[in-house]
Design a protein around this motif. Structure first.
Motif, PDB file in Angstrom:
ATOM      1  N   UNK A 179      -1.545  -6.251   3.158  1.00 36.60           N
ATOM      2  CA  UNK A 179      -1.557  -5.380   1.982  1.00 36.60           C
ATOM      3  C   UNK A 179      -0.174  -4.761   1.755  1.00 36.60           C
ATOM      4  N   UNK A 180       0.463  -4.325   2.826  1.00 33.73           N
ATOM      5  CA  UNK A 180       1.807  -3.751   2.726  1.00 33.73           C
ATOM      6  C   UNK A 180       2.803  -4.796   2.230  1.00 33.73           C
ATOM      7  N   UNK A 193      -1.758   4.996  -5.404  1.00 29.54           N
ATOM      8  CA  UNK A 193      -2.614   6.178  -5.377  1.00 29.54           C
ATOM      9  C   UNK A 193      -3.611   6.193  -4.227  1.00 29.54           C
ATOM     10  N   UNK A 194      -4.375   5.114  -4.029  1.00 28.40           N
ATOM     11  CA  UNK A 194      -5.364   5.125  -2.948  1.00 28.40           C
ATOM     12  C   UNK A 194      -5.409   3.778  -2.242  1.00 28.40           C
ATOM     13  N   UNK A 195      -5.887   3.803  -1.002  1.00 27.27           N
ATOM     14  CA  UNK A 195      -5.969   2.577  -0.205  1.00 27.27           C
ATOM     15  C   UNK A 195      -7.083   2.725   0.816  1.00 27.27           C
ATOM     16  N   UNK A 196      -7.557   1.587   1.316  1.00 24.52           N
ATOM     17  CA  UNK A 196      -8.688   1.623   2.233  1.00 24.52           C
ATOM     18  C   UNK A 196      -8.679   0.410   3.148  1.00 24.52           C
ATOM     19  N   UNK A 197      -9.338   0.574   4.288  1.00 27.22           N
ATOM     20  CA  UNK A 197      -9.404  -0.478   5.298  1.00 27.22           C
ATOM     21  C   UNK A 197     -10.793  -0.452   5.932  1.00 27.22           C
ATOM     22  N   UNK A 214     -13.597   2.137   9.481  1.00 27.42           N
ATOM     23  CA  UNK A 214     -13.817   2.421   8.059  1.00 27.42           C
ATOM     24  C   UNK A 214     -12.918   3.580   7.659  1.00 27.42           C
ATOM     25  N   UNK A 215     -11.755   3.265   7.120  1.00 27.92           N
ATOM     26  CA  UNK A 215     -10.737   4.272   6.812  1.00 27.92           C
ATOM     27  C   UNK A 215     -10.434   4.270   5.323  1.00 27.92           C
ATOM     28  N   UNK A 216     -10.239   5.483   4.771  1.00 23.76           N
ATOM     29  CA  UNK A 216      -9.914   5.605   3.352  1.00 23.76           C
ATOM     30  C   UNK A 216      -8.859   6.676   3.136  1.00 23.76           C
ATOM     31  N   UNK A 217      -7.919   6.372   2.274  1.00 24.00           N
ATOM     32  CA  UNK A 217      -6.991   7.373   1.748  1.00 24.00           C
ATOM     33  C   UNK A 217      -7.273   7.428   0.258  1.00 24.00           C
ATOM     34  N   UNK A 218      -7.960   8.468  -0.180  1.00 29.85           N
ATOM     35  CA  UNK A 218      -8.491   8.499  -1.540  1.00 29.85           C
ATOM     36  C   UNK A 218      -7.506   8.977  -2.594  1.00 29.85           C
ATOM     37  N   UNK A 219      -6.489   9.740  -2.198  1.00 28.55           N
ATOM     38  CA  UNK A 219      -5.525  10.255  -3.182  1.00 28.55           C
ATOM     39  C   UNK A 219      -4.271  10.677  -2.430  1.00 28.55           C
ATOM     40  N   UNK A 220      -3.166   9.937  -2.632  1.00 31.02           N
ATOM     41  CA  UNK A 220      -1.955  10.230  -1.872  1.00 31.02           C
ATOM     42  C   UNK A 220      -0.754   9.615  -2.579  1.00 31.02           C
ATOM     43  N   UNK A 221       0.395  10.298  -2.486  1.00 27.83           N
ATOM     44  CA  UNK A 221       1.601   9.752  -3.111  1.00 27.83           C
ATOM     45  C   UNK A 221       2.115   8.537  -2.346  1.00 27.83           C
ATOM     46  N   UNK A 225       1.575   4.354   3.729  1.00 25.15           N
ATOM     47  CA  UNK A 225       2.058   5.046   4.928  1.00 25.15           C
ATOM     48  C   UNK A 225       0.966   5.925   5.521  1.00 25.15           C
ATOM     49  N   UNK A 226       0.198   6.587   4.666  1.00 28.91           N
ATOM     50  CA  UNK A 226      -0.865   7.450   5.157  1.00 28.91           C
ATOM     51  C   UNK A 226      -1.981   6.643   5.808  1.00 28.91           C
ATOM     52  N   UNK A 227      -2.340   5.504   5.224  1.00 25.84           N
ATOM     53  CA  UNK A 227      -3.368   4.665   5.826  1.00 25.84           C
ATOM     54  C   UNK A 227      -2.887   4.115   7.168  1.00 25.84           C
ATOM     55  N   UNK A 228      -1.630   3.762   7.262  1.00 23.94           N
ATOM     56  CA  UNK A 228      -1.070   3.305   8.533  1.00 23.94           C
ATOM     57  C   UNK A 228      -1.130   4.426   9.570  1.00 23.94           C
ATOM     58  N   UNK A 229      -0.795   5.652   9.165  1.00 25.06           N
ATOM     59  CA  UNK A 229      -0.845   6.791  10.082  1.00 25.06           C
ATOM     60  C   UNK A 229      -2.280   7.025  10.584  1.00 25.06           C
ATOM     61  N   UNK A 230      -3.249   6.939   9.671  1.00 27.61           N
ATOM     62  CA  UNK A 230      -4.647   7.153  10.055  1.00 27.61           C
ATOM     63  C   UNK A 230      -5.120   6.036  10.995  1.00 27.61           C
ATOM     64  N   UNK A 231      -4.704   4.804  10.737  1.00 20.08           N
ATOM     65  CA  UNK A 231      -5.067   3.699  11.628  1.00 20.08           C
ATOM     66  C   UNK A 231      -4.500   3.930  13.025  1.00 20.08           C
ATOM     67  N   UNK A 232      -3.264   4.394  13.099  1.00 18.75           N
ATOM     68  CA  UNK A 232      -2.656   4.673  14.405  1.00 18.75           C
ATOM     69  C   UNK A 232      -3.381   5.814  15.114  1.00 18.75           C
TER      70      UNK A 232
END
Length: 329
Positions: A179-180, A193-197, A214-221, A225-232
């Protein structure tokens, strides 16, 4: 000059239905420019999906999966029928292509859809309506389908496909990296704006359920990067299991190494810092234990009370540096 103003109005009048539809879809909350990749890891039996869109909470609408059966991406104007019914049809013996053909015939608006299916056997099917926003398209390969619409160009789908085909390791990381790769060459032409895994696998949670991740970043600039951080952070939490196993076996040096590995995956994991402090203390190392305590408190103020009450830190409870760190007397 007058002709140049009137000409687009004249051409729009000739194709009034098309122009009206385009104007109507422009701000339609159900119309999503999206790019995604679904994939299978045959070695683990995991199925998964990574998705991004310049819309809020894309992960709440576009993803469907059932461990051991199939994963379905339904986007553009996402319709959960494709996930719910598609999985059921595959589970009852249809191939992904048969299931997709059946659902497209049943759909009152197939021209608004982009859909991809992948089953546990690696069979794929995909549909990209010619009427949805350009650039749009899909590519199916061995154990994956990459697709998107409202994209910067075909290079987005091609980059996702190349990344997945050439990668190895856990499925979640492969999907997110793909995706990246799509984003790196332009992604959604409207922005981010948003991404999910999502990763599903039978009996994934203590012998029940199928949501391995099951990870979601629903609203972020910066949703990637935020989804990668949450996965880590998720991987760091998983790594903490090794701390318990080694500490319970009185292998405190091994437990310390496991806690440090969890910290390295996610330096803001305060639980990892607490474990590092405890293992240093069990090994008789007061100064590094105190330093880890300070870091744990900086990351999470709730650790002040937690560590004051933790019997495993009793050897430090009267230490002035410990009391200074946790706010005691």
């Amino acid at each position: 000059m007058r002709f140049s103003i009137l000409y687009p109005l004249f051409t729009c009048a000739l194709g009034l239905a098309t122009c009206a539809a385009a104007a109507g879809d422009k701000y339609d909350p159900d119309s999503e420019g999206t790019f995604s990749i679904i994939g299978l890891d045959p070695a683990t039996g995991e199925l998964g999906m990574a998705v991004h869109s310049k819309t809020v909470a894309v992960g709440s609408r576009t993803r469907s999966g059932k461990g051991g059966v199939a994963v379905v991406a339904h986007q553009s104007a996402s319709n959960p029928m494709y996930g719910t019914l598609g999985i059921e049809l595959i589970e009852h013996g249809m191939s992904p292509q048969e299931a997709l053909d059946f659902m497209l015939r049943a759909d009152s608006a197939p021209n608004r859809r982009q859909v991809a299916l992948l089953d546990i056997h690696g069979r794929t099917a995909a549909w990209t309506s010619p009427d949805i926003s350009d650039w749009k398209g899909h590519k199916a390969g061995a154990n994956y389908v990459a697709q998107g619409n409202t994209l910067a160009g075909p290079e987005v789908v091609e980059a996702m496909a190349r990344s997945f085909e050439s990668s190895s390791g856990p499925l979640a990381e492969r999907l997110l990296t793909a995706l990246e790769a799509g984003q790196a060459v332009g992604g959604d032409k409207r922005g981010m704006q948003s991404a999910s895994l999502l990763v599903v696998k039978p009996l994934a949670i203590q012998g029940f359920g199928d949501r391995a991740l099951d990870l979601r970043v629903d609203e972020h600039v910066s949703p990637f990067a935020e989804l990668r951080r949450v996965l880590e952070a998720f991987r760091s939490r998983e790594a903490m299991a090794a701390v318990n196993a080694r500490a319970n076996a009185s292998d405190f040096a091994g437990a310390l190494a496991a806690a440090e590995a969890a910290r390295d995956l996610s330096p803001t994991n305060d639980n990892a810092w607490v474990a590092i402090a405890e293992m240093h203390l069990r090994l008789g190392r007061i100064e590094p234990a105190l330093e880890a305590v300070r870091r744990a408190v900086e990351l999470n103020a709730a650790n002040r009370t937690r560590l004051r009450e933790d019997a495993d830190f009793e050897a430090l409870h009267a230490h002035p540096e410990f009391l200074r760190a946790v706010g005691g007397r």
